[in-house]
Scaffold this active site. Structure first.
Site, PDB file in Angstrom:
ATOM      1  N   LYS A 253       0.771  -1.069   0.040  1.00 58.87           N
ATOM      2  CA  LYS A 253       0.115   0.094   0.071  1.00 58.87           C
ATOM      3  C   LYS A 253       0.785   1.408   0.187  1.00 58.87           C
ATOM      4  O   LYS A 253       2.028   1.088   0.557  1.00 58.87           O
ATOM      5  CB  LYS A 253      -0.859  -0.024   1.250  1.00 58.87           C
ATOM      6  CG  LYS A 253      -1.897  -1.062   1.208  1.00 58.87           C
ATOM      7  CD  LYS A 253      -3.249  -0.665   1.850  1.00 58.87           C
ATOM      8  CE  LYS A 253      -4.150  -1.820   1.564  1.00 58.87           C
ATOM      9  NZ  LYS A 253      -5.241  -1.987   2.386  1.00 58.87           N
ATOM     10  N   ARG A 254       0.348   2.082  -0.843  1.00 57.40           N
ATOM     11  CA  ARG A 254       1.066   3.375  -0.952  1.00 57.40           C
ATOM     12  C   ARG A 254       2.509   3.691  -0.924  1.00 57.40           C
ATOM     13  O   ARG A 254       3.101   4.277  -0.501  1.00 57.40           O
ATOM     14  CB  ARG A 254       0.850   4.277   0.704  1.00 57.40           C
ATOM     15  CG  ARG A 254      -0.635   4.658   0.684  1.00 57.40           C
ATOM     16  CD  ARG A 254      -0.737   5.506   2.077  1.00 57.40           C
ATOM     17  NE  ARG A 254      -2.167   5.799   2.365  1.00 57.40           N
ATOM     18  CZ  ARG A 254      -2.774   6.747   1.493  1.00 57.40           C
ATOM     19  NH1 ARG A 254      -1.827   7.666   0.822  1.00 57.40           N
ATOM     20  NH2 ARG A 254      -3.698   7.315   1.872  1.00 57.40           N
TER      21      ARG A 254
END
Ligand code: GLU
Length: 482
Positions: A253-254
């Site tokens: 994520k991210r």
């Protein structure tokens, strides 16, 4: 048999690339087979599910043009399509399984289960259910119920040997039945577990093909046991390969490199048609080997047989390239409309006609609309030389003063310069002075843009307009003398 497929996201977070790719494959398959694309919302995780995340699902599907035929927001005769509105249905099947002796109530407290897990860990064993409530006598059950002990429902897993299914992408898959354990069907709060609700819904919604991420493969044997217990024929299964980052790791994520939330791609100026095309290629390819494929071509070419089983690499550079291809396909009106928010964000109100020239110039160069905003700033602000020394060197070359002066003369006094005129002016200047094209273009580019390379100079000249262009040429003439 008419194809019926579903996209069944849980509204427990921002929808990410992996989910959307699943939605795309289901949608493409439905469209190709003239089937039905169903949206089911799996919101049984009460703590984490929110209305906001649900709205985000609608928004992103709409953005990509994945139209839903049936389901939440679209209606249909198999509803409700949101799991928390189907609790009675799950309870009904839970009762059936319990009556048949294929499921049993479990009164174990979370503390007891935790202690069991710790014990198993200490002994180096897999955390399995102890079986404490498996064979409780009817009397004991009655007492527990009288005392209002919270009660879950467990599947009575009597299967032995392998549970096997044919995956349309990966072929035959087998799991040993025993470690599947007496898994929970209904939680003590009265809501179903994913594996139970999924089976009840897929069956009752007459889903023909379950197309979902590979991370669900290990759930499939449990679901098959439930199908068997209820005497139902399972649908066909197709598990999609994982999406990996460039290091072949599961997309985190991210991470900078590979942002996982689909909404971020919109914000970064990726076009939905490019995203649809790119994501469709994550694990699938067209028979023709073509990569830039329209919505219609994707539908026509799509087949589950052509999905790969090895992980699909998310390559940001390739996405940027593809997005650029789609940006270049836009006509002026569309380009204006789509680029506008990205220019406005950079403080540029692109209302005047001259901005069209800037858009034309940048259209050829950028990978995203955000990049367009960033580049636009370079041409709308005051002139800055990216390398003043180099600029001076170029302006000091022999005959460059003549080049700059003639250009000034030809431009001065005009009201505007069209790109065609600009082209002509640059060409004629070279001709008149008897110098090579480069001797005109190089100093002209440095004088007008402050850089050695960049978008089409003719368009930039039109954008700057005669007055600004003359001033910039003058600045270059001054710079010779610095
Ligand atoms: N709610 C599950 C998920 O979002 C659905 C999995 C499935 O398609 O069965 O992962």
């Amino acid at each position: 048999m008419k194809v019926r497929v579903r996209f069944a996201p849980s509204p427990t977070g921002e929808i990410h690339i992996g989910n959307i790719r699943t939605a795309i494959f289901n949608w493409l398959f439905a469209r190709k087979e003239d089937g039905t694309f169903i949206l089911r919302i799996e919101d049984t995780d009460r703590e984490r599910s929110t209305e906001e995340f649900k709205e985000i699902i609608f928004r992103e599907l709409k953005w990509l043009g994945l139209d839903v035929d049936e389901g939440v927001g679209a209606g249909g005769k198999y509803g409700p399509y949101q799991q928390m509105e189907r609790l009675e249905i799950y309870r009904e099947y839970a009762r059936i399984l319990e009556k048949k002796g294929l499921a049993y109530p479990c009164f174990c407290s979370p503390e007891e289960l935790e202690a069991d897990r710790e014990k198993a860990a200490l002994e180096g064993k897999d955390p399995r259910y102890s079986g404490r409530c498996r064979d409780l006598s009817p009397e004991k059950r009655a007492i527990a119920r009288e005392q209002k002990t919270p009660e879950a429902l467990r599947f009575k897993n009597n299967a032995s040997g392998p549970v096997t299914f044919e995956d349309m992408i990966r072929g035959e898959i087998s799991f040993d039945a025993e470690p599947l354990d007496d898994f929970v069907l209904m939680k003590s709060d009265g809501s179903p577990t994913y594996n139970f609700a999924c089976v009840v819904d897929d069956y009752n919604m007459e889903i023909t093909h379950v197309i979902r991420g590979e991370d669900h493969i290990s759930n499939t044997p449990k679901q098959i046991l439930v199908y068997r217990a209820l005497g139902w024929e399972p649908p066909k299964f197709a598990h999609l390969p994982l999406i990996l980052d460039k290091d072949r790791k599961r997309m985190k994520k991210r991470s900078q490199e590979a942002e996982v939330f689909i909404s971020r791609y919109r914000e970064m100026g990726y076009l939905p048609e490019a995203m649809l095309n790119y994501l469709a290629l994550l694990g699938w390819s067209d028979e023709s080997g073509e990569e830039v494929l329209s919505r219609e071509e994707l539908i026509q070419g799509f087949s589950l047989e052509r999905i790969k089983h090895s992980g699909a690499i998310f390559d940001r550079e390739k996405l940027d390239w593809m997005n650029g291809v789609y940006i270049r396909k836009l006509d002026l009106e569309e380009l204006r409309e789509r680029a506008r928010p990205f220019l406005v964000k950079k403080g540029i109100e692109p209302d005047a006609e001259k901005y069209d020239y800037l858009l034309f110039a940048l259209q050829e160069k950028v990978g995203t609309l955000e990049e367009m905003g960033v580049m636009a700033v370079e041409f709308t602000g005051d002139l800055q030389y990216e390398d003043p020394e180099k600029a001076r060197e170029i302006f000091r070359q022999e005959r460059v003063d003549e080049v700059l002066k003639i250009l000034q003369e030809k431009i001065r006094g005009k009201e505007k310069i069209t790109p065609e005129e600009g082209k002509k002016i640059l060409k004629e200047t070279g001709k008149e002075l008897g110098v090579k094209g480069k001797m005109v273009f190089q100093p002209a580019r440095w004088a007008l843009t402050g850089k050695g390379s960049g978008p089409d100079l003719n368009y930039l000249l039109s954008f700057l307009g005669p007055e600004e262009a003359v001033q910039r040429l003058e600045k270059a003439l001054q710079k010779r003398k610095d």
